[in-house]
Design an enzyme around this catalytic site. Structure first.
Site, PDB file in Angstrom:
ATOM      1  N   HIS A   1       0.839  -1.208   0.000  1.00 26.52           N
ATOM      2  CA  HIS A   1       0.000   0.000   0.000  1.00 26.52           C
ATOM      3  C   HIS A   1       0.872   1.257   0.000  1.00 26.52           C
ATOM      4  CE1 HIS A   1      -2.994  -2.729   2.340  1.00 26.52           C
ATOM      5  NE2 HIS A   1      -3.487  -2.570   1.119  1.00 26.52           N
TER       6      HIS A   1
ATOM      7  N   LYS B   1     -17.749  -6.276   8.659  1.00 26.50           N
ATOM      8  CA  LYS B   1     -16.498  -7.018   8.814  1.00 26.50           C
ATOM      9  C   LYS B   1     -16.010  -6.900  10.256  1.00 26.50           C
ATOM     10  CE  LYS B   1     -14.322  -7.199   4.272  1.00 26.50           C
ATOM     11  NZ  LYS B   1     -13.134  -6.818   3.493  1.00 26.50           N
TER      12      LYS B   1
ATOM     13  N   ARG C   1      -1.771  -6.201  -8.329  1.00 22.55           N
ATOM     14  CA  ARG C   1      -0.573  -6.997  -8.053  1.00 22.55           C
ATOM     15  C   ARG C   1      -0.354  -8.072  -9.095  1.00 22.55           C
ATOM     16  NH1 ARG C   1      -2.804  -8.284  -2.238  1.00 22.55           N
ATOM     17  NH2 ARG C   1      -4.565  -8.444  -3.647  1.00 22.55           N
TER      18      ARG C   1
ATOM     19  N   SER D   1      -2.786  -8.014   2.940  1.00 23.30           N
ATOM     20  CA  SER D   1      -3.044  -7.840   4.376  1.00 23.30           C
ATOM     21  C   SER D   1      -3.431  -9.178   4.994  1.00 23.30           C
ATOM     22  CB  SER D   1      -4.180  -6.834   4.583  1.00 23.30           C
ATOM     23  OG  SER D   1      -3.820  -5.577   4.082  1.00 23.30           O
TER      24      SER D   1
HETATM   25  O1  PNS Z   1      -8.947  -3.171   0.393  1.00 25.15           O
HETATM   26  P1  PNS Z   1     -10.208  -3.693  -0.221  1.00 25.15           P
HETATM   27  O2  PNS Z   1     -11.026  -4.447   0.818  1.00 25.15           O
HETATM   28  O3  PNS Z   1      -9.967  -4.505  -1.469  1.00 25.15           O
HETATM   29  O4  PNS Z   1     -11.072  -2.402  -0.668  1.00 25.15           O
HETATM   30  C1  PNS Z   1     -12.345  -2.548  -1.222  1.00 25.15           C
HETATM   31  C2  PNS Z   1     -13.060  -1.178  -1.327  1.00 25.15           C
HETATM   32  C3  PNS Z   1     -13.057  -0.485   0.010  1.00 25.15           C
HETATM   33  C4  PNS Z   1     -12.322  -0.313  -2.329  1.00 25.15           C
HETATM   34  C5  PNS Z   1     -14.494  -1.448  -1.833  1.00 25.15           C
HETATM   35  O5  PNS Z   1     -15.083  -2.446  -1.044  1.00 25.15           O
HETATM   36  C6  PNS Z   1     -15.381  -0.208  -1.776  1.00 25.15           C
HETATM   37  O6  PNS Z   1     -15.188   0.723  -2.523  1.00 25.15           O
HETATM   38  N1  PNS Z   1     -16.392  -0.214  -0.878  1.00 25.15           N
HETATM   39  C7  PNS Z   1     -17.294   0.887  -0.688  1.00 25.15           C
HETATM   40  C8  PNS Z   1     -18.722   0.506  -1.102  1.00 25.15           C
HETATM   41  C9  PNS Z   1     -18.886   0.646  -2.587  1.00 25.15           C
HETATM   42  O7  PNS Z   1     -18.747   1.704  -3.166  1.00 25.15           O
HETATM   43  N2  PNS Z   1     -19.172  -0.498  -3.240  1.00 25.15           N
HETATM   44  C10 PNS Z   1     -19.305  -0.581  -4.680  1.00 25.15           C
HETATM   45  C11 PNS Z   1     -17.914  -0.687  -5.322  1.00 25.15           C
HETATM   46  S1  PNS Z   1     -18.047  -1.187  -6.977  1.00 25.15           S
END
Ligand code: PNS
Length: 171
Positions: free
Chosen positions: A23, A47, A96, A134
Site C-alpha cells: 500500500h 467485517k 498486483r 493484508s
Molecule cells: O482493500 P479492499 O477491501 O480490497 O477495498 C475494497 C473497497 C473499500 C475499495 C471497496 O469495497 C469499496 O469501494 N467499498 C465501498 C462501497 C462501494 O462503493 N461499493 C461498490 C464498489 S463497486
C-alpha cells in the site's frame, strides 16, 4: 468536517487491515502523479477487522506523516459518493497480479456506471510486493512467521501488541 482540497485529487480506498508496504508503495507512486492523494479507509460494520478504524487511521497518519500531499480519511457507503464529496476525479487501486484483475475491473466498471466522470487508475507495485496482502500478513504473523520488510515498522509493533492475536496463535 471534510476538507476541501484544490488541485487534482485522487482517492486510494481500501480496508488497510493492516497497511502493508505494498500500500505504501502505491501511495508513494500516486503522490507523484496527483496534487493530493487521500487514503480512504472504509468503515465496514459487516467485517470484524483485526485493527479498529481508529487504529488503522492512526497507523496511516503516522506512516504518511512525512508526505505533505497525502491525507488519511475514513468513509462509509458508496465510494463514488465519497469521491464526489471530496471533489476527486480519480480512484487509485493497486494491481498486483492477474488474479486481482477481475475484481478490480468489476469495481472500476461499476463505479464508472455509477459515476461516469470518475476514472480508476490501476497501479503496479514494486515486484517484491506483488504477492503481498493484508490477509497473508495477518496469517503469517499469527502463526509465528516474520513479516519484517512487508509492513511498516509501526504495523509490526501493533501486530505484536494486538490482543486478538494472543495464543493459541501467538506464542
Ligand atoms: O482493500 P479492499 O477491501 O480490497 O477495498 C475494497 C473497497 C473499500 C475499495 C471497496 O469495497 C469499496 O469501494 N467499498 C465501498 C462501497 C462501494 O462503493 N461499493 C461498490 C464498489 S463497486
Amino acid at each position: 468536517m471534510t476538507r476541501k482540497r484544490i488541485g487534482r485529487i485522487a482517492i486510494y480506498p481500501g480496508t488497510f487491515d493492516p497497511l502493508t508496504n505494498g500500500h505504501v508503495d502505491i501511495i508513494q507512486r500516486g503522490s507523484t502523479l496527483f496534487d493530493w492523494i487521500v487514503v480512504a479507509i472504509l468503515i465496514n460494520p459487516d467485517k470484524s477487522p483485526l485493527f479498529s478504524i481508529a487504529e488503522r487511521t492512526e497507523i496511516a497518519n503516522c506512516v504518511f506523516d512525512g508526505m505533505p500531499n497525502v491525507e488519511v480519511d475514513t468513509f462509509e457507503g458508496l465510494l463514488v459518493d465519497y469521491a464526489k464529496r471530496r471533489n476527486a476525479k480519480v480512484i487509485v487501486r493497486g494491481l498486483r497480479a492477474v488474479s486481482d484483475f477481475e475484481y478490480e475491473m468489476q469495481m472500476a466498471l461499476m463505479n464508472r456506471r455509477l459515476s461516469p466522470d470518475l476514472e480508476t487508475v490501476l497501479m503496479m507495485p514494486s515486484e517484491p510486493y506483488t504477492y503481498l496482502s493484508s490477509r497473508l500478513v495477518k496469517e503469517v504473523f499469527a502463526l509465528g512467521g516474520s513479516v519484517e520488510g512487508l509492513v511498516p515498522g509501526l504495523v509490526e509493533k501493533r501486530l505484536a501488541d494486538n490482543s486478538k492475536l494472543l495464543p493459541p496463535f501467538k506464542e
